[in-house]
Design a protein around this motif. Sequence first.
Motif, PDB file in Angstrom:
ATOM      1  N   LEU A 166       0.824  -1.205   0.000  1.00 56.95           N
ATOM      2  CA  LEU A 166       0.000   0.000   0.000  1.00 56.95           C
ATOM      3  C   LEU A 166       0.861   1.260   0.000  1.00 56.95           C
ATOM      4  O   LEU A 166       0.497   2.273  -0.577  1.00 56.95           O
ATOM      5  CB  LEU A 166      -0.941   0.004   1.208  1.00 56.95           C
ATOM      6  CG  LEU A 166      -2.116  -0.983   1.137  1.00 56.95           C
ATOM      7  CD1 LEU A 166      -2.960  -0.881   2.397  1.00 56.95           C
ATOM      8  CD2 LEU A 166      -2.984  -0.738  -0.088  1.00 56.95           C
ATOM      9  N   ARG A 167       2.026   1.180   0.613  1.00 53.78           N
ATOM     10  CA  ARG A 167       2.902   2.348   0.650  1.00 53.78           C
ATOM     11  C   ARG A 167       3.523   2.663  -0.696  1.00 53.78           C
ATOM     12  O   ARG A 167       4.045   3.753  -0.891  1.00 53.78           O
ATOM     13  CB  ARG A 167       4.028   2.112   1.666  1.00 53.78           C
ATOM     14  CG  ARG A 167       3.596   2.286   3.114  1.00 53.78           C
ATOM     15  CD  ARG A 167       4.819   2.295   4.011  1.00 53.78           C
ATOM     16  NE  ARG A 167       4.431   2.046   5.378  1.00 53.78           N
ATOM     17  CZ  ARG A 167       4.926   1.074   6.127  1.00 53.78           C
ATOM     18  NH1 ARG A 167       5.815   0.250   5.624  1.00 53.78           N
ATOM     19  NH2 ARG A 167       4.533   0.924   7.361  1.00 53.78           N
ATOM     20  N   TYR A 192      -1.713   5.065   0.258  1.00 52.52           N
ATOM     21  CA  TYR A 192      -1.366   4.806   1.652  1.00 52.52           C
ATOM     22  C   TYR A 192      -1.907   5.909   2.552  1.00 52.52           C
ATOM     23  O   TYR A 192      -2.443   5.642   3.636  1.00 52.52           O
ATOM     24  CB  TYR A 192       0.145   4.687   1.798  1.00 52.52           C
ATOM     25  CG  TYR A 192       0.616   4.598   3.226  1.00 52.52           C
ATOM     26  CD1 TYR A 192       0.181   3.569   4.048  1.00 52.52           C
ATOM     27  CD2 TYR A 192       1.495   5.544   3.746  1.00 52.52           C
ATOM     28  CE1 TYR A 192       0.607   3.486   5.374  1.00 52.52           C
ATOM     29  CE2 TYR A 192       1.924   5.472   5.057  1.00 52.52           C
ATOM     30  CZ  TYR A 192       1.479   4.440   5.870  1.00 52.52           C
ATOM     31  OH  TYR A 192       1.901   4.364   7.166  1.00 52.52           O
ATOM     32  N   ARG A 198      -4.488   5.074   5.492  1.00 55.28           N
ATOM     33  CA  ARG A 198      -4.119   5.348   6.877  1.00 55.28           C
ATOM     34  C   ARG A 198      -5.127   6.287   7.529  1.00 55.28           C
ATOM     35  O   ARG A 198      -5.539   6.094   8.687  1.00 55.28           O
ATOM     36  CB  ARG A 198      -2.719   5.969   6.922  1.00 55.28           C
ATOM     37  CG  ARG A 198      -2.133   6.106   8.308  1.00 55.28           C
ATOM     38  CD  ARG A 198      -0.697   6.620   8.235  1.00 55.28           C
ATOM     39  NE  ARG A 198      -0.016   6.487   9.503  1.00 55.28           N
ATOM     40  CZ  ARG A 198      -0.070   7.382  10.492  1.00 55.28           C
ATOM     41  NH1 ARG A 198      -0.779   8.507  10.331  1.00 55.28           N
ATOM     42  NH2 ARG A 198       0.565   7.175  11.631  1.00 55.28           N
ATOM     43  N   TYR A 236      -1.024   2.153  10.261  1.00 51.56           N
ATOM     44  CA  TYR A 236      -2.362   2.607   9.852  1.00 51.56           C
ATOM     45  C   TYR A 236      -3.091   3.352  10.949  1.00 51.56           C
ATOM     46  O   TYR A 236      -4.310   3.504  10.894  1.00 51.56           O
ATOM     47  CB  TYR A 236      -3.162   1.413   9.319  1.00 51.56           C
ATOM     48  CG  TYR A 236      -2.593   1.010   7.983  1.00 51.56           C
ATOM     49  CD1 TYR A 236      -2.951   1.690   6.826  1.00 51.56           C
ATOM     50  CD2 TYR A 236      -1.603   0.046   7.901  1.00 51.56           C
ATOM     51  CE1 TYR A 236      -2.362   1.382   5.616  1.00 51.56           C
ATOM     52  CE2 TYR A 236      -1.014  -0.263   6.694  1.00 51.56           C
ATOM     53  CZ  TYR A 236      -1.396   0.413   5.563  1.00 51.56           C
ATOM     54  OH  TYR A 236      -0.806   0.130   4.362  1.00 51.56           O
TER      55      TYR A 236
END
Length: 312
Positions: A14-15, A21, A25, A214
């Motif tokens: 996801l980053r 991201y 988050r 997250y």
Amino acid sequence: MATYGAFAGVAATLRTASSGYFWARLCFGAFSRIAPGAAAWALHALYRRPALTRRYSRRERALLRDAATLLKGAERLDTPVVTRTGRGVLRAYHFRSDGQTRGLALLLHGWTADARAMAAFIGPLVAAGYDALVVDLPAHGGSSGVVTDAESGADAVASMLAARGLTPDHVIGHSFGGAVSSVLAAAGATPRSVVSIAAPSAMAAALDELALAYALSDAARARLLARAGRLSGRPLDEYDVRRIWRARDSAILVIHAPEDDSVSYTHAERFRALPNARLAPTHGVGHREIVRHQACIEATMAHITSVDRVAI
């Protein structure tokens, strides 16, 4: 180890898209304060579905095409297996050395990857006289399934090995695959050598890191830990390499980049407590790229062959 390994993979993939991201988050952080139980359930469900977080760069896609060509030269093994997430088929690729083999090396890829990711090890292994067995873990590559975790991966691999009458002498696991190799050891597997590459080393620590990544509230973090413990059926602190590998005779090499921002180097440092483990820091290489890094491949081959020389 239902969360052992895969959480780090979700955070890492996801980053890769900073905006994705950021929003993930933000949403999980806010949601966890309104409904901590639901947020914990949602993140737990997300990490167990690799297809939802799979991303490849253009360069990676080109390398994977080359690896796919290499895999066509192997004997393809599609084996019916049973895991805690259900019945399915596990795909593996068996490369055989010319002449009498020196042993079998089992290659286990990382989260959202597949057998192609471990292709750089195949040539050196076969050239050195080893057979190589490269696996698509459940819900990855050509294997069946949508949901998986390290325990299910270990169940599937153990089932396939038993069905095929194969016993690995050496295990090479990257990231999630390294977690799977530890679960296999906890179930009794004792290869001569293990190479753990950028792999998580403790389930509770991986959960804490994901909760922090997250921005989960304390209440949601506690629910996440509790849910993982219920599904694993064991206390979370049992899923720690310092406990799993201490009673094993396997010679362990830990390859990890101190700069790894997906699975922190603290996971590698936990192995220092083991008398049968040796750390090999590999600087300046990314989490996914490390399995193609020449220093990683050379260190892996040197470790395996040195273990065999001692055994002889």
